[in-house]
Design a protein around this motif. Structure first.
Motif, PDB file in Angstrom:
ATOM      1  N   ILE A 295     -42.199  81.012  46.048  1.00 42.48           N
ATOM      2  CA  ILE A 295     -40.863  80.726  46.576  1.00 42.48           C
ATOM      3  C   ILE A 295     -40.935  79.559  47.566  1.00 42.48           C
ATOM      4  CG2 ILE A 295     -38.991  81.627  48.029  1.00 42.48           C
ATOM      5  CD1 ILE A 295     -39.657  84.420  46.770  1.00 42.48           C
ATOM      6  N   LEU A 296     -41.898  79.629  48.486  1.00 43.18           N
ATOM      7  CA  LEU A 296     -42.025  78.577  49.496  1.00 43.18           C
ATOM      8  C   LEU A 296     -42.275  77.216  48.856  1.00 43.18           C
ATOM      9  CD1 LEU A 296     -42.090  78.159  52.595  1.00 43.18           C
ATOM     10  CD2 LEU A 296     -44.575  78.297  52.419  1.00 43.18           C
ATOM     11  N   LEU A 297     -43.197  77.154  47.898  1.00 42.36           N
ATOM     12  CA  LEU A 297     -43.485  75.876  47.247  1.00 42.36           C
ATOM     13  C   LEU A 297     -42.291  75.376  46.444  1.00 42.36           C
ATOM     14  CD1 LEU A 297     -47.201  76.402  46.186  1.00 42.36           C
ATOM     15  CD2 LEU A 297     -46.321  75.007  48.074  1.00 42.36           C
ATOM     16  N   THR A 298     -41.538  76.275  45.851  1.00 41.86           N
ATOM     17  CA  THR A 298     -40.324  75.873  45.130  1.00 41.86           C
ATOM     18  C   THR A 298     -39.327  75.245  46.103  1.00 41.86           C
ATOM     19  OG1 THR A 298     -40.650  77.573  43.449  1.00 41.86           O
ATOM     20  CG2 THR A 298     -38.415  76.688  43.683  1.00 41.86           C
ATOM     21  N   ILE A 299     -39.161  75.860  47.258  1.00 37.27           N
ATOM     22  CA  ILE A 299     -38.227  75.331  48.261  1.00 37.27           C
ATOM     23  C   ILE A 299     -38.660  73.954  48.752  1.00 37.27           C
ATOM     24  CG2 ILE A 299     -37.373  75.686  50.626  1.00 37.27           C
ATOM     25  CD1 ILE A 299     -37.507  78.762  49.946  1.00 37.27           C
ATOM     26  N   TYR A 300     -39.958  73.762  48.930  1.00 36.26           N
ATOM     27  CA  TYR A 300     -40.440  72.509  49.501  1.00 36.26           C
ATOM     28  C   TYR A 300     -40.749  71.423  48.482  1.00 36.26           C
ATOM     29  CZ  TYR A 300     -40.306  74.249  54.201  1.00 36.26           C
ATOM     30  OH  TYR A 300     -39.852  74.718  55.415  1.00 36.26           O
ATOM     31  N   LEU A 301     -41.014  71.793  47.241  1.00 35.64           N
ATOM     32  CA  LEU A 301     -41.370  70.782  46.243  1.00 35.64           C
ATOM     33  C   LEU A 301     -40.213  70.410  45.315  1.00 35.64           C
ATOM     34  CD1 LEU A 301     -44.968  71.994  45.295  1.00 35.64           C
ATOM     35  CD2 LEU A 301     -44.303  70.195  46.908  1.00 35.64           C
ATOM     36  N   ASP A 302     -39.276  71.323  45.102  1.00 36.07           N
ATOM     37  CA  ASP A 302     -38.110  71.039  44.258  1.00 36.07           C
ATOM     38  C   ASP A 302     -36.965  70.563  45.146  1.00 36.07           C
ATOM     39  OD1 ASP A 302     -39.689  71.964  42.211  1.00 36.07           O
ATOM     40  OD2 ASP A 302     -38.530  73.784  41.846  1.00 36.07           O
ATOM     41  N   PRO A 303     -36.162  69.637  44.668  1.00 35.89           N
ATOM     42  CA  PRO A 303     -35.080  69.109  45.514  1.00 35.89           C
ATOM     43  C   PRO A 303     -34.039  70.182  45.840  1.00 35.89           C
ATOM     44  CG  PRO A 303     -34.950  68.193  43.287  1.00 35.89           C
ATOM     45  CD  PRO A 303     -36.200  69.008  43.344  1.00 35.89           C
ATOM     46  N   PRO A 304     -33.509  70.143  47.074  1.00 36.92           N
ATOM     47  CA  PRO A 304     -32.446  71.079  47.449  1.00 36.92           C
ATOM     48  C   PRO A 304     -31.140  70.699  46.774  1.00 36.92           C
ATOM     49  CG  PRO A 304     -33.009  69.624  49.288  1.00 36.92           C
ATOM     50  CD  PRO A 304     -33.923  69.274  48.142  1.00 36.92           C
ATOM     51  N   PRO A 305     -30.138  71.530  46.834  1.00 36.18           N
ATOM     52  CA  PRO A 305     -30.044  72.748  47.643  1.00 36.18           C
ATOM     53  C   PRO A 305     -30.710  73.937  46.947  1.00 36.18           C
ATOM     54  CG  PRO A 305     -27.979  72.399  46.494  1.00 36.18           C
ATOM     55  CD  PRO A 305     -28.866  71.226  46.159  1.00 36.18           C
ATOM     56  N   HIS A 306     -31.113  74.911  47.761  1.00 38.73           N
ATOM     57  CA  HIS A 306     -31.696  76.142  47.246  1.00 38.73           C
ATOM     58  C   HIS A 306     -30.832  77.305  47.703  1.00 38.73           C
ATOM     59  CE1 HIS A 306     -35.264  74.044  45.955  1.00 38.73           C
ATOM     60  NE2 HIS A 306     -35.312  73.454  47.131  1.00 38.73           N
ATOM     61  N   THR A 307     -30.556  78.199  46.773  1.00 36.30           N
ATOM     62  CA  THR A 307     -29.802  79.408  47.078  1.00 36.30           C
ATOM     63  C   THR A 307     -30.622  80.614  46.652  1.00 36.30           C
ATOM     64  OG1 THR A 307     -28.721  79.478  44.919  1.00 36.30           O
ATOM     65  CG2 THR A 307     -27.587  78.234  46.668  1.00 36.30           C
TER      66      THR A 307
ATOM     67  N   ASN B 115     -22.397  82.040  48.806  1.00 35.79           N
ATOM     68  CA  ASN B 115     -23.761  81.527  48.660  1.00 35.79           C
ATOM     69  C   ASN B 115     -24.498  81.496  49.988  1.00 35.79           C
ATOM     70  OD1 ASN B 115     -23.771  81.015  45.892  1.00 35.79           O
ATOM     71  ND2 ASN B 115     -22.869  78.985  46.166  1.00 35.79           N
ATOM     72  N   VAL B 116     -25.786  81.772  49.914  1.00 35.08           N
ATOM     73  CA  VAL B 116     -26.669  81.615  51.066  1.00 35.08           C
ATOM     74  C   VAL B 116     -27.606  80.461  50.742  1.00 35.08           C
ATOM     75  CG1 VAL B 116     -28.475  82.688  52.458  1.00 35.08           C
ATOM     76  CG2 VAL B 116     -26.545  84.067  51.646  1.00 35.08           C
ATOM     77  N   LEU B 117     -27.573  79.432  51.587  1.00 36.94           N
ATOM     78  CA  LEU B 117     -28.439  78.274  51.403  1.00 36.94           C
ATOM     79  C   LEU B 117     -29.758  78.497  52.130  1.00 36.94           C
ATOM     80  CD1 LEU B 117     -25.857  75.402  51.976  1.00 36.94           C
ATOM     81  CD2 LEU B 117     -26.792  76.204  49.803  1.00 36.94           C
ATOM     82  N   ILE B 118     -30.823  78.142  51.475  1.00 39.42           N
ATOM     83  CA  ILE B 118     -32.155  78.249  52.057  1.00 39.42           C
ATOM     84  C   ILE B 118     -32.556  76.861  52.522  1.00 39.42           C
ATOM     85  CG2 ILE B 118     -34.516  79.063  51.716  1.00 39.42           C
ATOM     86  CD1 ILE B 118     -32.117  81.105  51.110  1.00 39.42           C
ATOM     87  N   LYS B 119     -32.923  76.752  53.780  1.00 39.04           N
ATOM     88  CA  LYS B 119     -33.254  75.457  54.371  1.00 39.04           C
ATOM     89  C   LYS B 119     -34.733  75.401  54.747  1.00 39.04           C
ATOM     90  CE  LYS B 119     -28.867  74.128  54.878  1.00 39.04           C
ATOM     91  NZ  LYS B 119     -28.184  72.923  55.130  1.00 39.04           N
ATOM     92  N   ARG B 120     -35.259  74.201  54.671  1.00 40.17           N
ATOM     93  CA  ARG B 120     -36.622  73.946  55.113  1.00 40.17           C
ATOM     94  C   ARG B 120     -36.651  73.910  56.640  1.00 40.17           C
ATOM     95  NH1 ARG B 120     -37.086  68.861  50.973  1.00 40.17           N
ATOM     96  NH2 ARG B 120     -37.210  70.093  49.051  1.00 40.17           N
ATOM     97  N   THR B 121     -37.817  74.206  57.205  1.00 41.01           N
ATOM     98  CA  THR B 121     -38.000  74.115  58.651  1.00 41.01           C
ATOM     99  C   THR B 121     -39.199  73.204  58.935  1.00 41.01           C
ATOM    100  OG1 THR B 121     -39.528  75.984  58.752  1.00 41.01           O
ATOM    101  CG2 THR B 121     -37.162  76.493  58.987  1.00 41.01           C
ATOM    102  N   VAL B 122     -39.305  72.770  60.160  1.00 42.29           N
ATOM    103  CA  VAL B 122     -40.449  71.948  60.554  1.00 42.29           C
ATOM    104  C   VAL B 122     -41.735  72.758  60.377  1.00 42.29           C
ATOM    105  CG1 VAL B 122     -41.586  70.794  62.501  1.00 42.29           C
ATOM    106  CG2 VAL B 122     -39.124  70.503  62.136  1.00 42.29           C
ATOM    107  N   GLU B 123     -41.713  74.014  60.824  1.00 42.16           N
ATOM    108  CA  GLU B 123     -42.904  74.865  60.701  1.00 42.16           C
ATOM    109  C   GLU B 123     -43.303  75.036  59.239  1.00 42.16           C
ATOM    110  OE1 GLU B 123     -40.197  75.573  62.456  1.00 42.16           O
ATOM    111  OE2 GLU B 123     -40.742  76.362  64.432  1.00 42.16           O
TER     112      GLU B 123
END
Length: 116
Positions: free
Chosen positions: A36-48, A87-95
């Motif tokens: 899930i984490l790699l999908t969020i960070y490697l695939d372009p947003p938006p992520h729901t 919808n709930v959007l999943i956002k990237r964080t600095v951490e």
């Protein structure tokens, strides 16, 4: 540039990367959470939540539980979509970005250690 690995080399790379993560005292993610984490960070947003569930072939509650854990680790954050409150959007964080970048560095370092 294609990298050619024998199955045993690929498995050794995975093992060495996993060992480095365990020894490094970093957040302990399950396979599902890492996917899930790699999908969020490697695939372009938006992520729901719905989109991640579809992409990974799991249910929305499975994604929600994983996001609860990763949110507590500050690897991702969740926000209501102002355009569609369902919808709930999943956002990237600095951490999270630093975690993924460091993980990539570990994979590269361990790949360079593989015997030819």
């Amino acid at each position: 540039m294609a990298i050619q690995l024998r199955p045993s080399q690929a498995l050794r790379l995975w093992q060495q990367t996993s060992l480095a993560e365990v020894r490094g005292q970093r957040p302990d993610l399950t396979e599902r959470q890492m996917a899930i984490l790699l999908t969020i960070y490697l695939d372009p947003p938006p992520h729901t939540v719905r989109g991640l569930a579809d992409r990974l072939g799991v249910t929305k509650p499975v994604i929600t539980r994983a996001l609860d854990t990763m949110g507590a680790m500050k690897l991702v954050s969740r926000h209501r979509d102002e355009r569609d409150r369902r919808n709930v959007l999943i956002k990237r964080t600095v951490e999270g970005a630093l975690f993924v970048e460091r993980f990539g560095d570990v994979v590269v370092a361990k790949a360079q250690e593989l015997p030819l």
